[in-house]
Design a protein around this motif. Sequence first.
Motif, PDB file in Angstrom:
ATOM      1  N   LYS A 125       0.852  -1.200   0.000  1.00  0.00           N
ATOM      2  CA  LYS A 125       0.000   0.000   0.000  1.00  0.00           C
ATOM      3  C   LYS A 125       0.886   1.248   0.000  1.00  0.00           C
ATOM      4  CE  LYS A 125      -3.933   2.194   2.248  1.00  0.00           C
ATOM      5  NZ  LYS A 125      -4.908   2.149   3.368  1.00  0.00           N
ATOM      6  N   TRP A 126       1.090   1.802  -1.159  1.00  0.00           N
ATOM      7  CA  TRP A 126       1.887   3.021  -1.298  1.00  0.00           C
ATOM      8  C   TRP A 126       0.968   4.233  -1.211  1.00  0.00           C
ATOM      9  CZ3 TRP A 126       6.922   2.135  -1.167  1.00  0.00           C
ATOM     10  CH2 TRP A 126       7.389   0.889  -1.581  1.00  0.00           C
ATOM     11  N   PRO A 127       1.511   5.409  -0.772  1.00  0.00           N
ATOM     12  CA  PRO A 127       0.669   6.621  -0.757  1.00  0.00           C
ATOM     13  C   PRO A 127       0.204   6.943  -2.158  1.00  0.00           C
ATOM     14  CG  PRO A 127       3.000   7.173  -0.415  1.00  0.00           C
ATOM     15  CD  PRO A 127       2.897   5.678  -0.323  1.00  0.00           C
ATOM     16  N   GLU A 128      -1.042   7.379  -2.269  1.00  0.00           N
ATOM     17  CA  GLU A 128      -1.601   7.679  -3.587  1.00  0.00           C
ATOM     18  C   GLU A 128      -0.874   8.847  -4.251  1.00  0.00           C
ATOM     19  OE1 GLU A 128      -3.827   6.062  -5.429  1.00  0.00           O
ATOM     20  OE2 GLU A 128      -3.721   4.514  -3.873  1.00  0.00           O
ATOM     21  N   THR A 129      -0.723   9.934  -3.487  1.00  0.00           N
ATOM     22  CA  THR A 129      -0.052  11.122  -4.034  1.00  0.00           C
ATOM     23  C   THR A 129       0.712  11.830  -2.928  1.00  0.00           C
ATOM     24  OG1 THR A 129      -1.981  12.527  -3.595  1.00  0.00           O
ATOM     25  CG2 THR A 129      -1.823  11.532  -5.799  1.00  0.00           C
ATOM     26  N   LEU A 130       1.693  12.600  -3.326  1.00  0.00           N
ATOM     27  CA  LEU A 130       2.367  13.518  -2.410  1.00  0.00           C
ATOM     28  C   LEU A 130       1.613  14.840  -2.429  1.00  0.00           C
ATOM     29  CD1 LEU A 130       5.984  12.738  -3.551  1.00  0.00           C
ATOM     30  CD2 LEU A 130       5.033  12.223  -1.302  1.00  0.00           C
ATOM     31  N   PRO A 131       1.857  15.718  -1.431  1.00  0.00           N
ATOM     32  CA  PRO A 131       1.221  17.033  -1.493  1.00  0.00           C
ATOM     33  C   PRO A 131       1.497  17.691  -2.848  1.00  0.00           C
ATOM     34  CG  PRO A 131       2.292  16.732   0.627  1.00  0.00           C
ATOM     35  CD  PRO A 131       2.667  15.546  -0.221  1.00  0.00           C
ATOM     36  N   ASP A 132       0.449  18.042  -3.544  1.00  0.00           N
ATOM     37  CA  ASP A 132       0.568  18.563  -4.907  1.00  0.00           C
ATOM     38  C   ASP A 132       0.417  20.076  -4.888  1.00  0.00           C
ATOM     39  OD1 ASP A 132       0.769  18.745  -7.613  1.00  0.00           O
ATOM     40  OD2 ASP A 132      -1.299  18.145  -8.023  1.00  0.00           O
ATOM     41  N   VAL A 133       1.529  20.785  -4.994  1.00  0.00           N
ATOM     42  CA  VAL A 133       1.515  22.246  -4.899  1.00  0.00           C
ATOM     43  C   VAL A 133       2.224  22.842  -6.106  1.00  0.00           C
ATOM     44  CG1 VAL A 133       2.145  24.248  -3.504  1.00  0.00           C
ATOM     45  CG2 VAL A 133       1.599  22.087  -2.387  1.00  0.00           C
ATOM     46  N   ASP A 134       1.620  23.852  -6.671  1.00  0.00           N
ATOM     47  CA  ASP A 134       2.263  24.621  -7.742  1.00  0.00           C
ATOM     48  C   ASP A 134       2.861  25.880  -7.127  1.00  0.00           C
ATOM     49  OD1 ASP A 134       1.480  22.836  -9.755  1.00  0.00           O
ATOM     50  OD2 ASP A 134      -0.494  23.772  -9.883  1.00  0.00           O
ATOM     51  N   PHE A 135       4.170  26.101  -7.361  1.00  0.00           N
ATOM     52  CA  PHE A 135       4.880  27.241  -6.791  1.00  0.00           C
ATOM     53  C   PHE A 135       5.066  28.338  -7.848  1.00  0.00           C
ATOM     54  CE2 PHE A 135       6.332  23.569  -4.331  1.00  0.00           C
ATOM     55  CZ  PHE A 135       6.114  24.016  -3.043  1.00  0.00           C
ATOM     56  N   TYR A 136       4.884  29.573  -7.426  1.00  0.00           N
ATOM     57  CA  TYR A 136       5.088  30.720  -8.313  1.00  0.00           C
ATOM     58  C   TYR A 136       5.889  31.769  -7.531  1.00  0.00           C
ATOM     59  CZ  TYR A 136       1.137  28.499 -10.660  1.00  0.00           C
ATOM     60  OH  TYR A 136       0.295  27.592 -11.265  1.00  0.00           O
TER      61      TYR A 136
ATOM     62  N   SER B  17       4.842  40.139 -15.917  1.00  0.00           N
ATOM     63  CA  SER B  17       5.639  38.998 -15.451  1.00  0.00           C
ATOM     64  C   SER B  17       5.069  37.692 -16.004  1.00  0.00           C
ATOM     65  CB  SER B  17       5.633  38.947 -13.920  1.00  0.00           C
ATOM     66  OG  SER B  17       6.073  37.690 -13.461  1.00  0.00           O
ATOM     67  N   PRO B  18       5.874  36.905 -16.734  1.00  0.00           N
ATOM     68  CA  PRO B  18       5.394  35.618 -17.259  1.00  0.00           C
ATOM     69  C   PRO B  18       4.912  34.676 -16.153  1.00  0.00           C
ATOM     70  CG  PRO B  18       7.467  36.240 -18.301  1.00  0.00           C
ATOM     71  CD  PRO B  18       7.257  37.188 -17.172  1.00  0.00           C
ATOM     72  N   THR B  19       5.624  34.681 -15.011  1.00  0.00           N
ATOM     73  CA  THR B  19       5.228  33.807 -13.901  1.00  0.00           C
ATOM     74  C   THR B  19       3.899  34.256 -13.310  1.00  0.00           C
ATOM     75  OG1 THR B  19       7.573  33.450 -13.390  1.00  0.00           O
ATOM     76  CG2 THR B  19       5.980  32.782 -11.727  1.00  0.00           C
ATOM     77  N   PHE B  20       3.718  35.569 -13.210  1.00  0.00           N
ATOM     78  CA  PHE B  20       2.452  36.083 -12.685  1.00  0.00           C
ATOM     79  C   PHE B  20       1.308  35.737 -13.624  1.00  0.00           C
ATOM     80  CE2 PHE B  20      -0.699  39.575 -12.239  1.00  0.00           C
ATOM     81  CZ  PHE B  20      -1.072  39.342 -10.922  1.00  0.00           C
ATOM     82  N   ARG B  21       1.522  35.876 -14.923  1.00  0.00           N
ATOM     83  CA  ARG B  21       0.470  35.555 -15.885  1.00  0.00           C
ATOM     84  C   ARG B  21       0.118  34.068 -15.812  1.00  0.00           C
ATOM     85  NH1 ARG B  21       3.490  38.801 -19.550  1.00  0.00           N
ATOM     86  NH2 ARG B  21       4.064  36.932 -20.741  1.00  0.00           N
ATOM     87  N   LYS B  22       1.146  33.241 -15.618  1.00  0.00           N
ATOM     88  CA  LYS B  22       0.908  31.803 -15.494  1.00  0.00           C
ATOM     89  C   LYS B  22       0.074  31.509 -14.242  1.00  0.00           C
ATOM     90  CE  LYS B  22       4.428  29.242 -16.431  1.00  0.00           C
ATOM     91  NZ  LYS B  22       5.722  28.517 -16.322  1.00  0.00           N
ATOM     92  N   PHE B  23       0.379  32.217 -13.158  1.00  0.00           N
ATOM     93  CA  PHE B  23      -0.359  32.059 -11.909  1.00  0.00           C
ATOM     94  C   PHE B  23      -1.826  32.447 -12.077  1.00  0.00           C
ATOM     95  CE2 PHE B  23      -1.289  34.069  -7.590  1.00  0.00           C
ATOM     96  CZ  PHE B  23      -1.646  32.868  -7.005  1.00  0.00           C
ATOM     97  N   VAL B  24      -2.057  33.602 -12.708  1.00  0.00           N
ATOM     98  CA  VAL B  24      -3.428  34.075 -12.918  1.00  0.00           C
ATOM     99  C   VAL B  24      -4.198  33.108 -13.827  1.00  0.00           C
ATOM    100  CG1 VAL B  24      -4.842  35.925 -13.909  1.00  0.00           C
ATOM    101  CG2 VAL B  24      -2.823  36.490 -12.540  1.00  0.00           C
ATOM    102  N   ASP B  25      -3.536  32.622 -14.879  1.00  0.00           N
ATOM    103  CA  ASP B  25      -4.189  31.664 -15.794  1.00  0.00           C
ATOM    104  C   ASP B  25      -4.598  30.392 -15.047  1.00  0.00           C
ATOM    105  OD1 ASP B  25      -3.905  33.403 -17.903  1.00  0.00           O
ATOM    106  OD2 ASP B  25      -2.112  32.420 -18.711  1.00  0.00           O
ATOM    107  N   ALA B  26      -3.760  29.972 -14.093  1.00  0.00           N
ATOM    108  CA  ALA B  26      -4.052  28.751 -13.346  1.00  0.00           C
ATOM    109  C   ALA B  26      -5.255  28.930 -12.405  1.00  0.00           C
ATOM    110  CB  ALA B  26      -2.833  28.331 -12.524  1.00  0.00           C
TER     111      ALA B  26
END
Length: 465
Positions: free
Chosen positions: A397-408, A454-463
């Motif tokens: 029995k392995w963990p299904e997922t690790l904490p899934d976080v998107d960092f910006y 900022s490309p990273t900011f735009r990516k964050f807003v799109d998400a």
Amino acid sequence: MRRFELYVAVCCVALWTGCAYENLSLTRYDKGTGYRLSNLQTNSSSSDEVFVVLSFSGGGTRAAAFSYGAMEELAATQISYGGTKRRLLDEVDIISSVSGGSFTAAYYALYGDRLFDDFDKEFLKRNVQLALGLRVLNPLNWPRLASPYFDRIDLAAEYYDALLFKRHTYQDLVANGKRPFVVINATDMSMGSRFEFTQEQFDLLYSDLGSYPLARAVAASSAFPVLLSPLTLKNYAHRPDFEEPLWITMGLEDSDENSRRYKIATLAHSYENATNRPYIHLLDGGISDNIGLRGPARALLSTDGQDSILRRINLRRVKKLAIITVNAKPGGSADWDRHKRAPGVLGVLSTVISAPMDNYSLDTIDSLSEQIDQLRKDKQTETAVIERMKEVCPDVKWPETLPDVDFYDIELSFEKMKDPEIRKRLKAISTSFHVAPQDVELLKQAARKLLSDSPTFRKFVDALN
């Protein structure tokens, strides 16, 4: 003669009242009450899964205006994460600030959107520097300044209180009960370390932050050495009902395995001895962290302390995390190298104080970016390992997922401005509490453009849409 007698009477009264405000002791220790992130609720329309941290740098009015522009752009940015339309500004959970940036942060924490109505007129476009100078030169203040318990920092705090904060204390922020949680940072003069105006920090002094004036916290955060005197807090520690936080106790045993944690724990533990440290003297927060980023960085990378972001991630509460650094560092000195004559005393003093601060800030930004990149890689690697192990050992029995976080991680700085003329104008704005109105507007517009582009900011807003 009567006029002279009146003046003597006024001076006597001033001498009698020439004592600075003194922070109060706790009546009892309770680690669950007071100004803490856990006691502040998110906006009714915001999502717990989205966690936004802002860090505001030092730099006088220049920093206050630059951070104000970033706030304007966040207010103008609409998202619909979870199906509810709202401003991205409503998702901000923490603002960590130093020096000039602390004015913007504290004003927003206290008054909310009123920031966009009157902060420009009340502070950004006011000659605060002249007003402070006139108070020092006012003869009626000289007797108070002659007292060993009242100094220029107290005059500054009185002015900030009358101008902006109107006798409000941290209890007003607790009563408001809404995020963002604003962490105003100063520097412990003896230790050279960060000192946060949070109840968790004040617990170590056995002191009540709730009764403490916001104006004095902002004054401590912006107490630039020499120009302003240190602000002093009384230490009431070593009370029998105080329980040392477990992370400090454990950190003190970590000298070999985790030297950084050991150092931080040692600094925190030092406040618990009021015999050795009966008074704590605070200076400008920029001396220990000129961009207000070290606190958030530690919260992201450690589970120590009540406000750990990493703990929230491990508990799977956070899905998307953005750290936006608003860095008003001017860059480039001077034209000293164009002249044969060496810089004067003020020039040398400015360099001695600001150059290490600026270099330290760059190291903090680079280190945090590297750590966030490593967190991304670790998540990808560990997820791949789990998937592979499920294939190799399907009965386990392995963990299904690790904490899934998107960092910006997003940084706004003058260096990132593409237009060379505007970049030059921004870098030429001095560090003071008097900035020309046209430069205030330039700073606000620059922050908005840098954030929106900022490309990273735009990516964050799109998400989030």
